[in-house]
Design an enzyme around this catalytic site. Sequence first.
Site, mmCIF file in Angstrom:
data_model
loop_
_atom_site.group_PDB
_atom_site.id
_atom_site.type_symbol
_atom_site.label_atom_id
_atom_site.label_comp_id
_atom_site.label_asym_id
_atom_site.label_seq_id
_atom_site.Cartn_x
_atom_site.Cartn_y
_atom_site.Cartn_z
ATOM 1 N N TYR A 87 0.808 -1.220 0.000
ATOM 2 C CA TYR A 87 0.000 0.000 0.000
ATOM 3 C C TYR A 87 0.845 1.276 0.000
ATOM 4 O O TYR A 87 0.284 2.371 -0.006
ATOM 5 C CB TYR A 87 -0.928 0.041 1.219
ATOM 6 C CG TYR A 87 -2.138 -0.876 1.115
ATOM 7 C CD1 TYR A 87 -1.991 -2.258 1.143
ATOM 8 C CD2 TYR A 87 -3.429 -0.354 1.028
ATOM 9 C CE1 TYR A 87 -3.095 -3.098 1.078
ATOM 10 C CE2 TYR A 87 -4.537 -1.182 0.961
ATOM 11 C CZ TYR A 87 -4.366 -2.549 0.984
ATOM 12 O OH TYR A 87 -5.462 -3.372 0.916
ATOM 13 N N LYS B 66 4.904 -14.146 4.555
ATOM 14 C CA LYS B 66 5.111 -15.066 3.436
ATOM 15 C C LYS B 66 6.590 -15.017 3.087
ATOM 16 O O LYS B 66 6.974 -14.904 1.918
ATOM 17 C CB LYS B 66 4.199 -14.641 2.262
ATOM 18 C CG LYS B 66 4.126 -15.628 1.113
ATOM 19 C CD LYS B 66 3.448 -16.943 1.440
ATOM 20 C CE LYS B 66 3.698 -17.952 0.331
ATOM 21 N NZ LYS B 66 3.229 -19.303 0.662
ATOM 22 N N ASP C 278 -0.900 -18.188 3.662
ATOM 23 C CA ASP C 278 -1.793 -19.214 3.101
ATOM 24 C C ASP C 278 -2.252 -20.179 4.197
ATOM 25 O O ASP C 278 -3.438 -20.499 4.326
ATOM 26 C CB ASP C 278 -1.148 -19.940 1.911
ATOM 27 C CG ASP C 278 0.288 -20.385 2.159
ATOM 28 O OD1 ASP C 278 0.862 -20.021 3.202
ATOM 29 O OD2 ASP C 278 0.834 -21.116 1.308
ATOM 30 N N ASP D 140 -5.342 -6.936 5.208
ATOM 31 C CA ASP D 140 -6.579 -6.561 4.513
ATOM 32 C C ASP D 140 -7.382 -7.821 4.199
ATOM 33 O O ASP D 140 -8.593 -7.887 4.447
ATOM 34 C CB ASP D 140 -6.229 -5.817 3.211
ATOM 35 C CG ASP D 140 -7.469 -5.509 2.389
ATOM 36 O OD1 ASP D 140 -8.430 -4.976 2.969
ATOM 37 O OD2 ASP D 140 -7.474 -5.807 1.183
ATOM 38 N N ASP E 149 -11.085 -9.821 6.243
ATOM 39 C CA ASP E 149 -12.401 -10.087 5.636
ATOM 40 C C ASP E 149 -12.803 -11.543 5.936
ATOM 41 O O ASP E 149 -13.966 -11.836 6.242
ATOM 42 C CB ASP E 149 -12.385 -9.872 4.111
ATOM 43 C CG ASP E 149 -12.761 -8.442 3.716
ATOM 44 O OD1 ASP E 149 -12.556 -7.530 4.539
ATOM 45 O OD2 ASP E 149 -13.254 -8.238 2.588
HETATM 46 C C1 IPM Z 1 -10.117 -1.948 4.171
HETATM 47 C C2 IPM Z 1 -10.501 -1.656 2.744
HETATM 48 C C3 IPM Z 1 -9.492 -0.692 2.146
HETATM 49 C C4 IPM Z 1 -8.134 -1.369 2.146
HETATM 50 C C5 IPM Z 1 -9.859 -0.161 0.756
HETATM 51 C C6 IPM Z 1 -11.184 0.573 0.762
HETATM 52 C C7 IPM Z 1 -8.777 0.713 0.147
HETATM 53 O O1 IPM Z 1 -10.618 -2.836 2.022
HETATM 54 O O2 IPM Z 1 -10.073 -1.011 4.974
HETATM 55 O O3 IPM Z 1 -9.869 -3.110 4.500
HETATM 56 O O4 IPM Z 1 -7.795 -2.119 1.216
HETATM 57 O O5 IPM Z 1 -7.398 -1.159 3.098
HETATM 58 MG MG MG Z 2 -10.375 -4.600 3.214
#
Ligand code: IPM
Ligand code: MG
Length: 355
Positions: A137, A189, A221, A245, A249
């Site tokens: 990033y 990794k 992984d 990131d 999720d």
């Molecule tokens: C998060 C989101 C962001 C990221 C996006 C919106 C840029 O997915 O906060 O996890 O990738 O960090």
């Molecule tokens: Mg995210």
Amino acid sequence: MAEYNIAVIAGDGIGPEVTAEALKVVDATAETFGFKLKKTEYPFGSEHYLKTKEIFPDAAFEEVKGHDAIYLGAIGDPRLPVGLIEYGVIARMRFDLDLYINLRPIQLFDERLCPLKDKRPEDVDMVIIRENTEGAYAGMHGFAHKGQALEVATQTMVYTRQGVERAVRYAFDIARQRNKRKTVTLIDKANAVRAMDIWTRTFAIVAKDYPDIKTEHAYIDAACMWMIKNPEWFDVAVTPNLFGDIITDLGAMVQGGMGIAASGNIHPGRVSLFEPIHGSAPKHAGKNVASPVAAILAGSMMLNYLGEKEAGAAIENAVRGLFASGRLKGVSTGSHPTNEVGEMVIEEMRAATSA
Ligand code: IPM
Ligand code: MG
């Protein structure tokens, strides 16, 4: 009476709806626990950009910076170029305010929310520390021969010794404070991405300062595999930006869905940013169907950060209580009208504090 200045960026899509519920709850909590929140709203996001061509003007950025905390609903809109507003608003705050920790707790409030078989709340209770200012990033990218057959695209993952160390140290501190399994897992990794050796070495050095904390390691992984197979294996995990990131999720689903996962973008001691981890979900916007639970829990994290720990805990306990009793059915779209959830949490919180 303590008073806190909060900058609010409700943003796009479902952002404004879930933010309204979160603010209702934090305001009610302030009243119950005796502190004040002074809120300033900022319009930035895709709608505002479409109207004004303005992303996040420097003067407003300076103003936002002067607050005690920032609350963000959600940002993003498919009508605009990919990443334009995300980079201009969320990423700008993460980088320019040096919010180097992305704190993402993953906790199961009730067994029935978990898509995994036979996992109970005590099995899903972890904190992921996502390094928030470096890695893939960091923004170092470029194109050559753009648009032609020969096109080359590169993006450099950046890891600094200090950047890694401050994230790793924070993870060890959290493991100590949590006082649960007292374990920090490094997720990387390094076997394939050789530069991640800086994580391996820094982790080993920092660990020496925390003899009371156990260390573990998993490649990303395998960590994804463990997250599903044995989530109970994790207590605190620290990981580079991109992996953080992705795995959060996955973690959000394990705890019940995107509608429940909250986060803090933190620079300890400085203005920090709190947001649900879900996006703006444009297709659900304006229909009063999105779950504001993640947004409400981001409010709880914000209060904790501001030092109002009792208030932060009261919100979390109220949410837990509502799930446990079944009054909150879930966080999937349409499970409750968005604008009724805040009031439910407030009632539950008041009942618990007056009991
Ligand atoms: C998060 C989101 C962001 C990221 C996006 C919106 C840029 O997915 O906060 O996890 O990738 O960090
Ligand atoms: Mg995210």
